[in-house]
Design an enzyme around this catalytic site. Structure first.
Site, mmCIF file in Angstrom:
data_model
loop_
_atom_site.group_PDB
_atom_site.id
_atom_site.type_symbol
_atom_site.label_atom_id
_atom_site.label_comp_id
_atom_site.label_asym_id
_atom_site.label_seq_id
_atom_site.Cartn_x
_atom_site.Cartn_y
_atom_site.Cartn_z
ATOM 1 N N CYS A 28 33.568 52.071 28.798
ATOM 2 C CA CYS A 28 32.847 52.446 29.427
ATOM 3 C C CYS A 28 33.599 53.202 29.261
ATOM 4 O O CYS A 28 32.776 54.087 27.487
ATOM 5 C CB CYS A 28 32.892 52.491 31.419
ATOM 6 N N HIS B 222 30.297 46.562 31.132
ATOM 7 C CA HIS B 222 32.059 46.322 31.802
ATOM 8 C C HIS B 222 32.103 45.035 31.780
ATOM 9 O O HIS B 222 31.870 44.044 32.694
ATOM 10 C CB HIS B 222 31.848 47.176 33.506
ATOM 11 N N GLU C 122 34.492 43.888 32.653
ATOM 12 C CA GLU C 122 35.234 43.422 33.856
ATOM 13 C C GLU C 122 34.487 42.953 35.207
ATOM 14 O O GLU C 122 34.865 42.627 36.195
ATOM 15 C CB GLU C 122 36.502 43.925 34.705
#
EC number: 4.3.2.10
Length: 202
Positions: A79, A183, A185
């Site tokens: 990001c 992202h 994750e």
């Protein structure tokens, strides 16, 4: 086990990245210590917030990060962490980045689309690179951002369409410094696979 360090420089959701890497089979450490960073097999530069704030916080680590990048070991910016890898950003005022990858960070132009881009969008894989091994073209990943990376085609690992086509993932000429605007994750099975691929590169 490979030693992966998540860089703690005062910005970023470190715990969510740490949990993502743990699900990917790694045991990452969180550190802002230059010696620990340089000793790592791979590093992750997370980031949430403003570009100018990130660059101020990164001043003590700029030399360390540049040295790590030059070593050829894998590094991933996520990001805002992708954005600071670039040469400059127009967010707030024109601000120099780490300049590990040539390119600019620009604000999305005014359109009917909401800014920030927040939610799931699909990516087009542009290069055969270990980070995207096993990732189908058109996979959906999760974004939250108001600025985008403008860089050359040879630096673009994957692109995304949101009013315009931009670099959703970048890479340097050596292939070891990488970034994702999305992202991983927070991107489900696709993001987990990308993190696993990064761990395998380390």
């Amino acid at each position: 086990m490979k030693r992966i360090v998540i860089i703690d420089y005062g910005l970023g959701n470190l715990r969510s990245v740490q949990k993502g890497l743990e699900h990917a089979g790694a045991s990452p450490a969180i550190s802002g210590n230059p010696e620990e960073i340089l000793a790592a097999d791979g590093i992750i530069l997370p980031g949430v917030g403003a570009f100018i704030d990130a660059m101020k916080c990164l001043v003590p680590l700029k030399k360390t990060i540049a040295e790590f990048a030059e070593s050829g070991k894998p590094m991933l910016g996520i990001c805002l962490g992708q954005q600071v890898l670039m040469s400059s950003s127009e967010e707030g005022r024109l601000t120099d980045g780490l300049d590990l990858i040539q390119g600019r960070v620009l604000r999305f132009p005014k359109s009917e689309l909401k800014v920030p881009q927040m939610g799931w969008n699909n990516i087009r894989v542009k290069q055969d690179h270990p980070l995207f091994k096993g990732i189908p073209d058109g996979s959906f990943v999760y974004f939250v951002h108001s600025y985008y990376v403008d860089t050359a085609a040879e630096n673009t690992l994957a692109s995304c369409e949101y009013g315009l086509e931009y670099a959703a993932s970048v890479v340097n000429s050596k292939g070891n410094v990488m970034g994702t605007q999305f992202h991983p994750e927070k991107s489900g099975a696709t993001g987990l696979k990308i993190l696993r691929n990064f761990v395998e590169m380390c």
